[in-house]
Design an enzyme around this catalytic site. Structure first.
Site, short mmCIF file in Angstrom:
data_model
loop_
_atom_site.label_atom_id
_atom_site.label_comp_id
_atom_site.label_asym_id
_atom_site.label_seq_id
_atom_site.Cartn_x
_atom_site.Cartn_y
_atom_site.Cartn_z
N GLY A 152 0.82 -1.19 0.00
CA GLY A 152 0.00 0.00 0.00
C GLY A 152 0.86 1.25 0.00
O GLY A 152 2.04 1.23 0.34
N CYS A 153 0.25 2.39 -0.39
CA CYS A 153 1.01 3.63 -0.52
C CYS A 153 1.51 4.14 0.83
O CYS A 153 2.69 4.45 1.00
CB CYS A 153 0.17 4.68 -1.23
SG CYS A 153 -1.46 4.97 -0.50
N PHE A 154 0.62 4.21 1.83
CA PHE A 154 1.05 4.64 3.16
C PHE A 154 2.06 3.65 3.75
O PHE A 154 3.03 4.04 4.42
CB PHE A 154 -0.14 4.74 4.12
CG PHE A 154 -0.98 5.96 3.95
CD1 PHE A 154 -0.43 7.23 3.98
CD2 PHE A 154 -2.36 5.85 3.79
CE1 PHE A 154 -1.23 8.36 3.86
CE2 PHE A 154 -3.15 6.96 3.67
CZ PHE A 154 -2.60 8.23 3.70
#
Length: 351
Positions: A152-154
């Site tokens: 995921g990006c975070f």
């Protein structure tokens, strides 16, 4: 000359799918054969994604896995959670390599998945069957893998900020993270919280302490050497289309030299092609927007309290590229035995 590898993109009309297509069309070793989605069926991709006008004549299709599989060596899944697991399993069973951009295969703990994604995993008996696709953590495992769960990006931004200290045995206990993100992270379909007149003039926390990337970050750091680590994670919606800036706070013993903290950061990324250690300034979104680079830095506090002082780890990346489609292409290059940065080494846009 025909490209040596054929790939398909499922979920091709979302932001992640569009970014995959943008990166893969000029890739020297890959041919995109199919674009699959549930909307805009029959439309040319360059009509749906105007930035690609004149660069492709591929059409959007809604066709099942058994029709796509004979045409491809690998599929990218840019699909919603839970949907992706079921479709991805079909491709796995058909012998096609899969890189999944959803959260369905990242976690090893079925209870954590149910808690943070709001429903039980569709195929809990298959959890753990995908390699976690962060090359800075798992490069050797990704090479030659048939199934990759792209982070995921975070999770990418936070893990890369903290990974050096986990590996150096400096990360333990509670870590507090605040991460500011652009609107593209919310997906292509607008909602009340992402409507431009609202978002463009606003900063807003959301999902404090409950965001679905929290257990993914904890899992990655524990596997990298952090002990008893707990992440208090607060994401913040920002008025920009792309980018994530993370600020991560943790404590170290007061007697630990600042030089050791800076050395842990430099040593961790000394040979990483896409992570840049920033010194003399701090990471910022403008320096990475539109690129695959993640910039990382560190600030060390001098105030001592209860025998400890605070370290602040910083990172910045483009959520759609290093935090999304670009990282999936990086993993694809490893899976297919290609040079890791093929097609994704361009510098950021400036300004």
């Amino acid at each position: 000359m025909r490209a040596s590898h054929r790939v398909a993109i499922l979920g091709a009309t979302g932001y992640g799918g569009a970014e995959l297509l943008r990166l893969l069309l000029p890739h020297p070793s890959v041919e995109v054969t199919n674009l699959v989605a549930r909307d805009n069926i029959g439309a040319r991709a360059d009509a749906v994604i105007p930035s690609l006008a004149g660069l492709t004549d591929l059409q959007i299709e809604d066709i099942p896995p058994d029709q796509v599989a004979p045409n491809v060596d690998l599929v990218f899944l840019a699909l919603p959670h839970r949907v992706s697991a079921l479709i991805g399993a079909q491709y796995v069973d058909l012998g096609v390599k899969v890189i999944d951009l959803s959260g369905d295969w990242r976690l090893l703990d079925a209870d954590a998945y149910a808690e943070f994604y709001g429903a039980p995993h569709p195929l809990p008996d298959r959890m753990g069957s995908f390699v976690y696709g962060m090359p800075e953590m798992n490069r050797d495992a990704i090479r030659g893998a048939d199934r990759v769960a792209s982070p995921g990006c975070f999770a990418t931004a936070t893990t890369l900020a903290l990974l050096p200290y986990a590996r150096a045995g400096l990360l333990t206990g509670r870590v507090r993270v605040s991460a500011v993100t652009g609107s593209s992270g919310s997906g292509v379909r607008p909602s009340a919280g992402t409507h431009h007149p609202y978002r463009a003039v606003n900063l807003k926390p959301y999902k404090p302490l409950t965001h679905q990337h929290t257990p993914e970050i904890e899992q990655s750091l524990r596997l990298s050497g952090a002990t008893d680590v707990t992440i208090d994670f607060v994401p913040i919606s920002a008025p920009l289309p792309r980018g994530i800036l993370t600020t991560c706070f943790f404590d170290v013993p007061a007697g630990l030299p600042s030089a050791a903290i800076h050395a842990a950061l430099r040593d961790c990324y000394a040979h990483e092609p896409l992570v840049r250690v920033v010194e003399g300034r701090l990471p910022e979104v403008a320096s990475v927007k539109g690129s695959m680079f993640c910039d990382v830095g560190v600030s060390v506090g001098e105030v001592v309290s209860q025998g400890k002082r605070t370290v602040v780890a910083h990172s910045a990346l483009d959520n759609l590229i290093k935090g999304g489609a670009g990282q999936a292409v990086q993993s694809m290059n490893l899976v297919l035995g290609l040079p890791e940065t093929t097609g994704i080494g361009q510098p950021a846009l400036w300004p």
